[in-house]
Design an enzyme around this catalytic site. Structure first.
Site, short mmCIF file in Angstrom:
data_model
loop_
_atom_site.label_atom_id
_atom_site.label_comp_id
_atom_site.label_asym_id
_atom_site.label_seq_id
_atom_site.Cartn_x
_atom_site.Cartn_y
_atom_site.Cartn_z
N GLN A 46 -4.88 2.10 7.33
CA GLN A 46 -4.13 1.79 6.11
C GLN A 46 -4.86 2.24 4.85
O GLN A 46 -4.29 2.17 3.75
CB GLN A 46 -3.86 0.28 6.02
CG GLN A 46 -2.83 -0.23 6.99
CD GLN A 46 -1.42 0.25 6.67
OE1 GLN A 46 -1.12 0.68 5.56
NE2 GLN A 46 -0.52 0.19 7.65
N GLY B 195 -3.43 6.78 15.34
CA GLY B 195 -4.40 5.74 15.06
C GLY B 195 -4.70 4.83 16.24
O GLY B 195 -5.85 4.44 16.44
N THR B 196 -3.69 4.50 17.01
CA THR B 196 -3.92 3.62 18.16
C THR B 196 -4.84 4.29 19.18
O THR B 196 -5.75 3.65 19.72
CB THR B 196 -2.59 3.23 18.81
OG1 THR B 196 -1.83 2.44 17.88
CG2 THR B 196 -2.81 2.42 20.08
N CYS C 170 4.89 -2.92 14.02
CA CYS C 170 4.64 -3.10 15.45
C CYS C 170 5.05 -4.48 15.94
O CYS C 170 5.15 -4.72 17.14
CB CYS C 170 3.15 -2.88 15.75
SG CYS C 170 2.56 -1.25 15.24
N HIS D 178 0.33 9.76 9.40
CA HIS D 178 1.61 9.34 8.83
C HIS D 178 1.49 8.20 7.82
O HIS D 178 2.47 7.84 7.19
CB HIS D 178 2.60 8.98 9.94
CG HIS D 178 2.37 7.66 10.60
ND1 HIS D 178 3.15 6.56 10.33
CD2 HIS D 178 1.48 7.27 11.53
CE1 HIS D 178 2.75 5.54 11.07
NE2 HIS D 178 1.74 5.95 11.81
N THR E 214 -4.17 19.88 25.21
CA THR E 214 -3.90 20.99 24.30
C THR E 214 -3.61 20.46 22.91
O THR E 214 -2.78 19.57 22.72
CB THR E 214 -2.71 21.81 24.81
OG1 THR E 214 -2.99 22.27 26.14
CG2 THR E 214 -2.45 23.00 23.90
N SER F 58 -4.90 7.82 10.59
CA SER F 58 -3.63 8.32 11.10
C SER F 58 -2.88 9.06 10.00
O SER F 58 -2.79 8.58 8.87
CB SER F 58 -2.77 7.17 11.62
OG SER F 58 -1.59 7.64 12.24
N ASN G 278 -3.06 -4.32 7.19
CA ASN G 278 -1.77 -3.62 7.19
C ASN G 278 -0.63 -4.47 6.66
O ASN G 278 0.39 -3.94 6.22
CB ASN G 278 -1.44 -3.14 8.60
CG ASN G 278 -1.53 -4.24 9.63
OD1 ASN G 278 -2.60 -4.80 9.85
ND2 ASN G 278 -0.43 -4.55 10.29
#
Length: 393
Positions: free
Chosen positions: A180, A69-70, A325, A202, A238, A200, A152
């Site tokens: 989120q 996501g970042t 974070c 996860h 890759t 993202s 978040n």
């Protein structure tokens, strides 16, 4: 351990792991080569692209796979800053964004861009009059807006559809951090026509280290990473075949849950009702009608979050005091300060995140552990309490 920190990350679903394993073993080939194994890897990547696109109502060629996501957010924002230029360009965001948005925007301001951080009300929702005024200011010299879809920390869902319309009416590009949000509530870029969207894996039971950037067809874009020209020259490097397959499987499973309206809202509501009904001095933070179904943000009068986290960890409950974070930082959360919290309230707040794997038994046991931890900490600290609240989700 009862895991209630799904906003930080979610457990990998068994079906996702099973989908990934072949591509970590015999399917190791570089998907850009020309032999049969590589072609099979490429086919798996493109099938995953279709699943991710379907989850947000996009076309497959509008999805660019990234390292998370970042990266997705930085790629969009840094391109938009280049596009508008620093001489007259204005960057509009909110005061409650994730650091993946705030830090690039602060960097833009440092080199001469005009930056507007629009505030929120006490419920954590964007002040739309202020956002509209910022868009009016930006339309003459050019600019862009980046507003998160859901916060978040509090789980409060923002008026993204309205904000997107305001920006686009004034010729401003619009990015949303939906990290989120995707996989937790319906997201459809046909109904909310954002130009760029970050997600993202996860956050909805996929693997870490893989995400995607949605780029609306026809929207201009220059890559953050240059090299071999992968992802149609939009993100070189890759491809992480196993991670991308995992993201695709997680997207497929999330679509199934959303179609059945399976959310952890009932668990969250039962947890909050028990805590608020049995523990004095508790406040439920954020707009109750506009929240992610699995997020609960609570403040406990007379308690410090740091102490509660230690006690809850000892009792077998994993939660957090805010964004993962920001763990270890002593200052109050910028999100809570933007909502008007006092320092004392901000430092007494915990975030609980429920996922599709959480059970009602775990939610009730966690609520009981919260009660025990709060009562113990108040005895130790001699903290004052307020009245028991009336809870209405």
């Amino acid at each position: 351990m009862i895991y209630l920190d799904a906003n930080a990350t979610t457990p990998l679903l068994p079906e996702v792991l099973d989908a990934m394993l072949p591509w970590l073993k015999e399917g190791f080939h570089n998907p850009n080569a020309s032999y049969q194994g590589a072609k099979e890897a490429r086919k798996a990547i493109e099938e995953a692209r279709g699943k991710v696109a379907a989850l947000i109502g996009a076309q497959p060629d509008e999805i660019v796979f990234t390292g998370g996501g970042t990266e997705s957010t930085n790629a969009a924002l840094k391109w938009l800053a280049r596009l508008i230029g620093r001489k007259s360009g204005r960057v509009i965001t909110s005061a409650i964004e994730h650091s993946a948005v705030l830090k690039p925007c602060e960097t833009f301001a440092d080199v001469g861009y005009a930056l507007t951080r629009v505030g929120v009300d006490g419920g954590g929702r964007l002040l739309m009059e202020d956002f509209e005024a910022a868009c009016d200011t930006a339309k003459e010299g050019g600019g862009f807006a980046s507003i998160m879809w859901a916060n978040n920390e509090t789980g409060v869902i923002q008026p993204v559809e309205e904000a997107c319309a305001m920006a686009r009416e004034r010729g401003l590009a619009f990015h949303t951090d939906a990290i989120q949000t995707v996989g937790k509530i319906p997201v459809d870029v046909r109904e909310v026509p954002v130009d760029y969207l970050s997600l993202s894996a996860h956050k909805f039971h996929g693997p870490k280290g893989v995400g995607a950037l949605y780029i609306r067809s026809g929207a201009r874009f220059e890559p953050l990473l240059r090299g071999g020209g992968q992802e149609k020259d939009r993100r070189s490097g890759t491809e992480n075949t196993a991670g991308i397959v995992g993201l695709g499987k997680a997207a497929e499973l999330a679509m199934e849950r959303l179609s059945k309206k399976e959310t952890p809202a009932s668990l969250r509501n039962a947890f909050e009702a028990k805590v608020v009904g049995e523990v004095s001095g508790v406040s439920v933070n954020g707009e109750l009608l506009h929240r992610l179904p699995g997020t609960s943000h609570l403040s406990f009068t007379g308690c410090e979050a740091a102490g509660l986290l230690i006690l809850l960890d000892d009792l077998g409950v994993a939660c957090s005091a805010g964004s993962a974070c920001m763990t270890g930082k002593q200052q109050p959360s910028h999100v809570q300060k933007a909502m008007g919290f006092s320092d004392a309230k901000a430092k007494s707040s915990l975030r609980f995140g429920f996922s599709c794997l959480t059970t009602m038994e775990e939610a009730m046991a966690a609520a009981e552990s919260v009660k025990r931890a709060v009562e113990k900490l108040r005895r130790v600290q001699g903290g004052s309490t307020g009245p028991v609240m009336v809870y209405s989700p």
